[in-house]
Design an enzyme around this catalytic site. Structure first.
Site, PDB file in Angstrom:
ATOM      1  N   GLU A 137     -67.712 -20.078 -38.351  1.00 18.71           N
ATOM      2  CA  GLU A 137     -66.852 -19.026 -37.794  1.00 18.71           C
ATOM      3  C   GLU A 137     -65.528 -18.948 -38.536  1.00 18.71           C
ATOM      4  O   GLU A 137     -65.001 -17.868 -38.801  1.00 18.71           O
ATOM      5  CB  GLU A 137     -66.592 -19.261 -36.306  1.00 18.71           C
ATOM      6  CG  GLU A 137     -65.852 -18.079 -35.691  1.00 18.71           C
ATOM      7  CD  GLU A 137     -65.267 -18.362 -34.324  1.00 18.71           C
ATOM      8  OE1 GLU A 137     -65.021 -17.401 -33.593  1.00 18.71           O
ATOM      9  OE2 GLU A 137     -65.037 -19.526 -33.991  1.00 18.71           O
ATOM     10  N   THR A 190     -59.419  -9.548 -35.509  1.00 18.30           N
ATOM     11  CA  THR A 190     -58.750 -10.735 -34.959  1.00 18.30           C
ATOM     12  C   THR A 190     -57.438 -11.012 -35.687  1.00 18.30           C
ATOM     13  O   THR A 190     -56.437 -11.405 -35.074  1.00 18.30           O
ATOM     14  CB  THR A 190     -59.679 -11.963 -35.061  1.00 18.30           C
ATOM     15  OG1 THR A 190     -60.888 -11.683 -34.344  1.00 18.30           O
ATOM     16  CG2 THR A 190     -59.028 -13.195 -34.476  1.00 18.30           C
TER      17      THR A 190
END
Length: 319
Positions: A137, A190
């Site tokens: 991730e 993000t």
């Protein structure tokens, strides 16, 4: 953990997640039943890990192993085990949108490493796979935190005392706790959502946030829905990030007026979530929030789910 017999092919599913859960920025998250990502892996005569097929991504994701979160996570595992020459083919089937605030990159990383571990005989336990999933991730967003990969892999509600030390705990889930999640069709990166956060936090806000996080954890442990409701408040990220989501506060009022225990932004957004007591209330809340977005011409998807306590699962194996 002793290796098990290796199947010819493994198909797995890793679920979407809600990170932060209002007051637990980067240290709290839970899994929902859907959406999620699927990964299929099989043995190959050609040495090394290869991604042979990707669907559902609109052509956005690279097939190069080093550039794909599922590939990076699996490659990190194989490197750790000294199996980089093991021939493995991987297919990735994206079943969730990008930039949704539902842990899309985390689900891919989890599915990739979980599938490969299964294919090679499960030399590591689920929990031992966590650092490899986090590496996957992190390759996508540059942040090393377990509030998405933890619940996607392990299931349930996960509290992270330290992301650096990977000191995590799974919290008890009250029997009637449901999540209502609505994803409006906009994308929030993000990186952007992190950049608008305050660099310094007044001590009064920090104290309030700590109190809310402690209250939420105690409420979950004691199945005290009143305490859960009083604690689902974010005084740090939500006031800044809400401006990225059209009609956020109108959606919040709709959720609370229809019985939600609390309402906030899922991860970096744009998905929003409410925790509710019972499926009926959660269904009603999801519909009310969805209508707010629909009224301004914003298409959206609703997901009503119990807290998914299984996390990543095997869908099928071919022996």
């Amino acid at each position: 953990m002793s290796p098990k017999p290796t199947p010819k092919e493994v198909k797995v599913f890793a679920p979407a997640t809600v990170a932060n859960v209002a007051c637990g920025y980067d240290v709290l998250g839970f899994a929902i039943d859907a959406p999620g990502d699927e990964v299929i892996v099989r043995h190959s005569d050609k040495p090394g890990l290869r991604i042979t097929k990707i669907t559902g991504d609109g052509g956005k994701l690279p097939k190069t192993v080093e550039g794909n979160t599922a590939g990076v996570a699996a490659l990190d595992l194989l490197r750790h085990l000294g199996m980089l020459d093991r021939g493995i083919e991987m297919e990735i089937h994206k079943k969730m949108p990008f930039g949704s605030g539902l842990g899309s990159s985390a689900a891919s990383a989890v599915a990739g490493v979980y599938a490969v571990n299964k294919l090679i005989g499960e030399p590591l336990s689920k929990k031992q796979l966590l650092p490899f999933a986090m590496t996957g991730e992190a390759s996508a967003d540059g942040a090393y935190h377990a509030d998405n990969v933890g619940p996607s892999l392990l299931g349930g509600i996960v509290f992270i005392r330290s992301n650096q030390e990977l000191d995590i705990a799974q919290l008890p889930v009250p029997e009637k706790l449901y999540a209502a999640v609505v994803h409006p069709d906009i994308e929030i990166l993000t990186k952007i959502a992190r950049e608008i956060l305050p660099k310094d936090i007044p001590i009064v806000n920090a104290t309030q946030q700590i109190g809310n996080l402690g209250g939420l954890i105690c409420g979950l442990i004691q199945s005290d829905y009143g305490l859960i409701s009083r604690s689902i408040h974010d005084v740090i990220a939500e006031p800044r990030r809400q401006k990225l989501i059209p009609e956020f506060y109108k959606a919040k009022r709709a959720a609370l007026s229809n019985g939600a225990l609390g309402f906030s932004i899922s991860g970096a957004g744009p998905s929003v979530f409410a925790l509710c007591e019972g499926k009926e209330t959660a269904t009603k809340v999801a519909a009310a929030v969805s209508q707010v977005f629909t009224d301004i011409g914003l298409t959206n998807q609703q997901h009503v789910s119990e807290i998914n306590q299984k996390g990543a699962i095997t869908l099928s194996t071919d022996s």
